[in-house]
Design a protein around this motif. Sequence first.
Motif, short mmCIF file in Angstrom:
data_model
loop_
_atom_site.label_atom_id
_atom_site.label_comp_id
_atom_site.label_asym_id
_atom_site.label_seq_id
_atom_site.Cartn_x
_atom_site.Cartn_y
_atom_site.Cartn_z
N ALA A 1 -106.22 50.65 67.22
CA ALA A 1 -104.85 51.05 67.54
C ALA A 1 -103.97 50.74 66.34
O ALA A 1 -104.27 49.84 65.54
CB ALA A 1 -104.34 50.32 68.79
N PRO A 2 -102.86 51.47 66.19
CA PRO A 2 -102.06 51.36 64.97
C PRO A 2 -101.13 50.17 64.94
O PRO A 2 -100.79 49.57 65.97
CB PRO A 2 -101.24 52.66 65.00
N SER A 3 -100.70 49.85 63.72
CA SER A 3 -99.56 48.94 63.55
C SER A 3 -98.29 49.78 63.65
O SER A 3 -98.30 50.99 63.47
CB SER A 3 -99.63 48.24 62.19
N GLN A 4 -97.20 49.12 63.95
CA GLN A 4 -95.92 49.81 64.09
C GLN A 4 -94.81 49.03 63.41
O GLN A 4 -94.85 47.79 63.37
CB GLN A 4 -95.55 49.99 65.57
N ALA A 5 -93.87 49.75 62.85
CA ALA A 5 -92.66 49.13 62.32
C ALA A 5 -91.46 49.97 62.74
O ALA A 5 -91.53 51.20 62.80
CB ALA A 5 -92.72 49.04 60.80
N LYS A 6 -90.37 49.30 63.08
CA LYS A 6 -89.11 49.97 63.39
C LYS A 6 -88.27 50.06 62.12
O LYS A 6 -88.35 49.21 61.24
CB LYS A 6 -88.32 49.17 64.44
N ILE A 7 -87.45 51.11 62.05
CA ILE A 7 -86.50 51.24 60.96
C ILE A 7 -85.11 51.43 61.58
O ILE A 7 -84.88 52.38 62.34
CB ILE A 7 -86.87 52.38 59.99
N GLU A 8 -84.23 50.49 61.31
CA GLU A 8 -82.89 50.48 61.87
C GLU A 8 -81.89 50.73 60.74
O GLU A 8 -81.91 50.02 59.74
CB GLU A 8 -82.63 49.14 62.55
N VAL A 9 -81.05 51.73 60.90
CA VAL A 9 -80.19 52.16 59.79
C VAL A 9 -78.74 52.28 60.27
O VAL A 9 -78.47 52.87 61.32
CB VAL A 9 -80.64 53.52 59.22
N THR A 10 -77.84 51.74 59.49
CA THR A 10 -76.40 51.96 59.71
C THR A 10 -75.85 52.69 58.48
O THR A 10 -75.92 52.18 57.36
CB THR A 10 -75.65 50.64 59.91
N ILE A 11 -75.35 53.88 58.72
CA ILE A 11 -74.75 54.69 57.66
C ILE A 11 -73.24 54.48 57.70
O ILE A 11 -72.61 54.58 58.76
CB ILE A 11 -75.04 56.19 57.85
N THR A 12 -72.65 54.20 56.55
CA THR A 12 -71.20 54.03 56.44
C THR A 12 -70.62 55.13 55.55
O THR A 12 -71.10 55.35 54.43
CB THR A 12 -70.84 52.66 55.86
N GLY A 13 -69.63 55.81 56.08
CA GLY A 13 -68.93 56.85 55.32
C GLY A 13 -67.47 56.49 55.16
O GLY A 13 -67.14 55.32 54.94
N LYS A 14 -66.59 57.47 55.34
CA LYS A 14 -65.16 57.23 55.21
C LYS A 14 -64.43 58.09 56.22
O LYS A 14 -64.67 59.29 56.33
CB LYS A 14 -64.69 57.58 53.79
N THR A 15 -63.55 57.45 56.98
CA THR A 15 -62.84 58.17 58.05
C THR A 15 -61.70 59.01 57.49
O THR A 15 -61.14 58.73 56.42
CB THR A 15 -62.30 57.17 59.10
#
Length: 369
Positions: free
Chosen positions: A175-189
């Motif tokens: 069975a596979p290994s797993q990794a999560k990827i958590e991303v916060t993108i910041t732009g300009k309002t």
Amino acid sequence: MLNQERLVETFLELVQIDSETGFEREIADHLIKTFEELNYHVIEDDSQKDTHFGAGNLIVNIEGNESKKPIYFSCHMDTVTPGKGIKPVINNGVIETDGTTILGADDKAGIAVLLETLKVIKEEKVDHGPIQIIISVGEESQLVGAKAFDSAYLTSEFGYALDSGNKVGTIVTAAPSQAKIEVTITGKTAHAGLEPEKGISAINIAAKSVSRMTLGRIDEETTANIGRFEGGTVTNIVADSCYILGEARSLDQDKLDRQIAHMKEVFEATAEGMGGRAEVNIIPSYPSFNVAEDSDVVKVAYQAAENVGLSPVTKKSGGGSDANIFNSYGVPTIVLAVGYEQIHTKQEKMPISELVKLTEQVLEIIKLV
């Protein structure tokens, strides 16, 4: 040797005890009482201090013939949602629900099989070696119970996790290994109607990032997916923040590392090129395992299946289970198929014939070791 009516009654009783992930206290207490009625001592570990879930993992050590190899079996006591107020019904030899909840065969079918197995062993005075039963919490929440499990409790030579939806006789060796990827993108309002050119849309950055990366089936061993995408509040404001949660899995750790690096690079490069910023957090979930088909744990399971009239097959899985964690503790562990169908849905089903077949296979494993 087994009592089919009793096996079914045990399963029906278990699924009617609410035990959604994080709220395992009631089912844990029921299992402790049940094992004690069979004159087995139950240990509840202290994993709650790490998981903050409703109960700890349960460990039952059963003495046996010391000339035989010590083995263990594992299941998990928690279920996914909606798992409250389950009302099981039997239609043409298949157990299902009234359609308002899951059934919880994942993994109470496995627990029912183990309880029936232990009853048969006592009644028939089956000669067996030392046996451990491990029932975890929080399996449906990234295997947190198994991760918090103290490996010092695990004294068996090898073991079997009863937790796969294939037909009984299927043996999962990898069975596979797993990794999560958590991303916060910041732009300009900015005001979306008056001066949108002054804004940098975090949603646009995120969307372009996802469109540029390789996702889905990468190769026969590797997959990747974006599962959560959140940003913005109203239509007249250029969103300056967006949150993305994804994952990658692979049977090959190097391939997993490359896929995660690719996803991270795309997010960061796209954000930089559009004037924004990407904060990327990589969260390892669980390791892979790959047990050799000529190992004792596989050969015993295969022979046991043949002995009870099954047609065993070995396969690699695309999903994780507690077996991933227990293998990382140095104890070879494979997954035995339970035979439940459409798990994690309101259409979940448990054929009674599969419950019977798995009980027969487990009993035969115990005799063969």
